[in-house]
Design an enzyme around this catalytic site. Structure first.
Site, PDB file in Angstrom:
ATOM      1  N   ASP A   1       2.314  -3.159  11.698  1.00  0.00           N
ATOM      2  CA  ASP A   1       2.009  -1.966  12.481  1.00  0.00           C
ATOM      3  C   ASP A   1       3.276  -1.364  13.096  1.00  0.00           C
ATOM      4  O   ASP A   1       3.890  -1.985  13.966  1.00  0.00           O
ATOM      5  CB  ASP A   1       1.067  -2.315  13.651  1.00  0.00           C
ATOM      6  CG  ASP A   1      -0.391  -2.351  13.249  1.00  0.00           C
ATOM      7  OD1 ASP A   1      -0.728  -1.827  12.172  1.00  0.00           O
ATOM      8  OD2 ASP A   1      -1.195  -2.893  14.029  1.00  0.00           O
TER       9      ASP A   1
ATOM     10  N   TYR B   1       0.832  -1.206   0.000  1.00  0.00           N
ATOM     11  CA  TYR B   1       0.000   0.000   0.000  1.00  0.00           C
ATOM     12  C   TYR B   1       0.870   1.261   0.000  1.00  0.00           C
ATOM     13  O   TYR B   1       0.702   2.161  -0.825  1.00  0.00           O
ATOM     14  CB  TYR B   1      -0.942  -0.009   1.218  1.00  0.00           C
ATOM     15  CG  TYR B   1      -1.648   1.300   1.425  1.00  0.00           C
ATOM     16  CD1 TYR B   1      -2.502   1.808   0.447  1.00  0.00           C
ATOM     17  CD2 TYR B   1      -1.470   2.043   2.591  1.00  0.00           C
ATOM     18  CE1 TYR B   1      -3.143   3.023   0.626  1.00  0.00           C
ATOM     19  CE2 TYR B   1      -2.113   3.248   2.780  1.00  0.00           C
ATOM     20  CZ  TYR B   1      -2.950   3.740   1.798  1.00  0.00           C
ATOM     21  OH  TYR B   1      -3.571   4.937   1.977  1.00  0.00           O
TER      22      TYR B   1
HETATM   23  N1  UFG Z   1      -6.054  -1.569  16.280  1.00  0.00           N
HETATM   24  C1  UFG Z   1      -6.399  -2.415  17.330  1.00  0.00           C
HETATM   25  N2  UFG Z   1      -7.552  -3.134  17.202  1.00  0.00           N
HETATM   26  C2  UFG Z   1      -8.373  -3.062  16.112  1.00  0.00           C
HETATM   27  C3  UFG Z   1      -7.994  -2.180  15.060  1.00  0.00           C
HETATM   28  C4  UFG Z   1      -6.823  -1.445  15.184  1.00  0.00           C
HETATM   29  O1  UFG Z   1      -5.703  -2.534  18.329  1.00  0.00           O
HETATM   30  O2  UFG Z   1      -9.380  -3.755  16.067  1.00  0.00           O
HETATM   31  C5  UFG Z   1      -4.827  -0.772  16.436  1.00  0.00           C
HETATM   32  C6  UFG Z   1      -3.837  -1.005  15.305  1.00  0.00           C
HETATM   33  O3  UFG Z   1      -3.009  -2.109  15.595  1.00  0.00           O
HETATM   34  C7  UFG Z   1      -3.106   0.323  15.271  1.00  0.00           C
HETATM   35  C8  UFG Z   1      -4.163   1.340  15.712  1.00  0.00           C
HETATM   36  O4  UFG Z   1      -5.168   0.580  16.358  1.00  0.00           O
HETATM   37  O5  UFG Z   1      -2.081   0.314  16.204  1.00  0.00           O
HETATM   38  C9  UFG Z   1      -4.779   2.082  14.556  1.00  0.00           C
HETATM   39  O6  UFG Z   1      -5.185   1.140  13.574  1.00  0.00           O
HETATM   40  P1  UFG Z   1      -6.073   1.522  12.316  1.00  0.00           P
HETATM   41  O7  UFG Z   1      -6.318   0.255  11.562  1.00  0.00           O
HETATM   42  O8  UFG Z   1      -7.253   2.315  12.745  1.00  0.00           O
HETATM   43  O9  UFG Z   1      -5.142   2.499  11.492  1.00  0.00           O
HETATM   44  P2  UFG Z   1      -3.657   2.290  10.937  1.00  0.00           P
HETATM   45  O10 UFG Z   1      -2.778   3.137  11.777  1.00  0.00           O
HETATM   46  O11 UFG Z   1      -3.292   0.866  10.805  1.00  0.00           O
HETATM   47  O12 UFG Z   1      -3.819   2.794   9.435  1.00  0.00           O
HETATM   48  C10 UFG Z   1      -3.918   4.134   9.067  1.00  0.00           C
HETATM   49  C11 UFG Z   1      -4.682   4.232   7.753  1.00  0.00           C
HETATM   50  C12 UFG Z   1      -3.951   3.532   6.654  1.00  0.00           C
HETATM   51  C13 UFG Z   1      -2.567   4.086   6.573  1.00  0.00           C
HETATM   52  C14 UFG Z   1      -1.881   4.010   7.902  1.00  0.00           C
HETATM   53  C15 UFG Z   1      -0.561   4.694   7.851  1.00  0.00           C
HETATM   54  O13 UFG Z   1      -5.960   3.685   7.900  1.00  0.00           O
HETATM   55  O14 UFG Z   1      -4.618   3.716   5.433  1.00  0.00           O
HETATM   56  O15 UFG Z   1      -2.646   4.657   8.892  1.00  0.00           O
HETATM   57  O16 UFG Z   1       0.347   3.924   8.548  1.00  0.00           O
HETATM   58  F1  UFG Z   1      -1.837   3.372   5.697  1.00  0.00           F
END
Ligand code: UFG
Length: 324
Positions: free
Chosen positions: A285, A141
């Site tokens: 992550d 991505y």
């Molecule tokens: N998380 C949990 N439980 C869940 C979902 C998420 O603990 O059920 C944690 C994840 O591990 C992470 C944090 O919450 O540490 C945030 O997760 P998200 O999935 O909400 O968001 P991300 O940080 O993974 O992703 C976002 C955008 C992506 C982008 C990324 C950049 O949604 O499109 O930031 O790193 F690529």
């Protein structure tokens, strides 16, 4: 400049930007294939059901509405899925964007605002990430978004196409009206999952990892309200048209919150003590992702208006009344 084509305008960030463009006197036109977007999110705006890689439809749409600039939100954006299905990501997020840019050049459209991401930076080497931070993505991505950033730099030199890349950190929250908000299927983002647990639509939430090198062991992210992002798009477009230069900005609040802190804040705001369990780490992550948005503040005069409490409050309002 008034007539703006918003590709992916029926999606989460696109639909909030469409609404704000209209409120500020622009004429947004939505082009979306509705593979992820929601028609309900763009009621009342001109709408073209089409794919972003369909050059003939793009050319037709540019002419029909006398389009002067393009904002592009129509990307696949799930890190985990991109690892499993990279081909899908390179087709949609890179190959089709090349067709789109060609169509813009062929039709003399000079301004482009591109949705990029914190994922282009990979594992941070500094506590906060500014525009000078190395871009070394660690998943497909992030690779696709960085490839387009590079294409844009080359298209500027060769064809004079001006583009602004906006690297979002964690887009979140919903419009204050409660009429539009985040709706992914399946949902993978933390805030909607947490609020679905609060609403009793899920039995619990899983916190992915509690052994990260952070104060409480859970991952730290920079949550930025979707309307703050929408406003940044409009400021970026106006600045780009005024100065006729390409730019890139990192967009976040500059403050990090851990998964645990977010869960606690959501319990406080909703008044519901939903269940949160610790689960294994989710692959891909980074421990901490926090933006340094000084450049956007200085160059665009952009400053986030919503704090984490307002982000969760607006998302909670949406979760309780959502229509799609
Ligand atoms: N998380 C949990 N439980 C869940 C979902 C998420 O603990 O059920 C944690 C994840 O591990 C992470 C944090 O919450 O540490 C945030 O997760 P998200 O999935 O909400 O968001 P991300 O940080 O993974 O992703 C976002 C955008 C992506 C982008 C990324 C950049 O949604 O499109 O930031 O790193 F690529």
């Amino acid at each position: 400049m008034k007539n703006i084509l918003v590709i992916g305008g029926a999606g989460y960030i696109g639909s909030h930007t469409v609404r704000m463009l209209a409120a500020k006197g622009y004429n947004p036109v939505v082009l979306d294939n509705l593979s992820k977007g929601h028609k309900e999110a763009v009621q009342g705006y001109p709408f073209e059901l089409a794919d972003l890689g369909d050059k003939a439809r793009l050319a037709e749409t540019f002419k029909k509405y006398n389009i002067e600039a393009v904002m592009h939100f129509a990307a696949f954006a799930e890190v985990g899925e991109s690892v499993k299905e990279p081909s899908k990501y390179y087709h949609n997020n890179v190959a089709k964007v090349l067709d789109l840019l060609d169509a813009m050049v062929e039709n003399n459209i000079h301004y482009f605002v591109f949705s990029s991401t914190a994922a282009t930076f990979g594992e941070p080497v500094k506590p906060t990430i500014n525009e000078q931070h190395p871009q070394l993505p660690i998943n497909p991505y992030g690779n696709t978004k960085l490839m387009v950033e590079k294409m844009l730099a080359d298209f500027d030199v060769a064809y004079g196409l001006k583009a602004t890349a906006l690297r979002y950190f964690n887009a979140s929250g919903a419009d204050d009206s409660g009429e539009i908000g985040e709706s992914h299927n399946p949902e993978s983002h933390l805030i909607p999952i947490v609020l679905q647990a609060a609403a009793g639509k899920r039995p619990s939430i899983k916190m992915f990892g509690n052994d990260y090198p952070t104060p409480d062991g859970t991952c730290v992210r920079d949550y930025i309200h979707v309307n703050d992002l929408a406003r940044a798009h409009i400021l970026a477009l106006e600045k780009m048209a005024k100065d006729n230069v390409s730019e890139r900005f990192n967009l976040g609040s500059g403050s990090g919150f851990s998964v645990k802190e977010l869960v606690d804040e959501a319990r406080k705001i909703t008044g519901i003590n939903f269940k949160a369990e610790v689960a294994p780490r989710r692959p891909g992550d980074p421990a901490v992702l926090v933006a340094d948005s000084t450049k956007a503040q200085q160059v665009l005069g952009w400053k986030p208006e919503y704090n984490l409490t307002r982000i969760i409050e607006t998302a909670w309002n949406w979760e309780q009344h959502r229509k799609y």
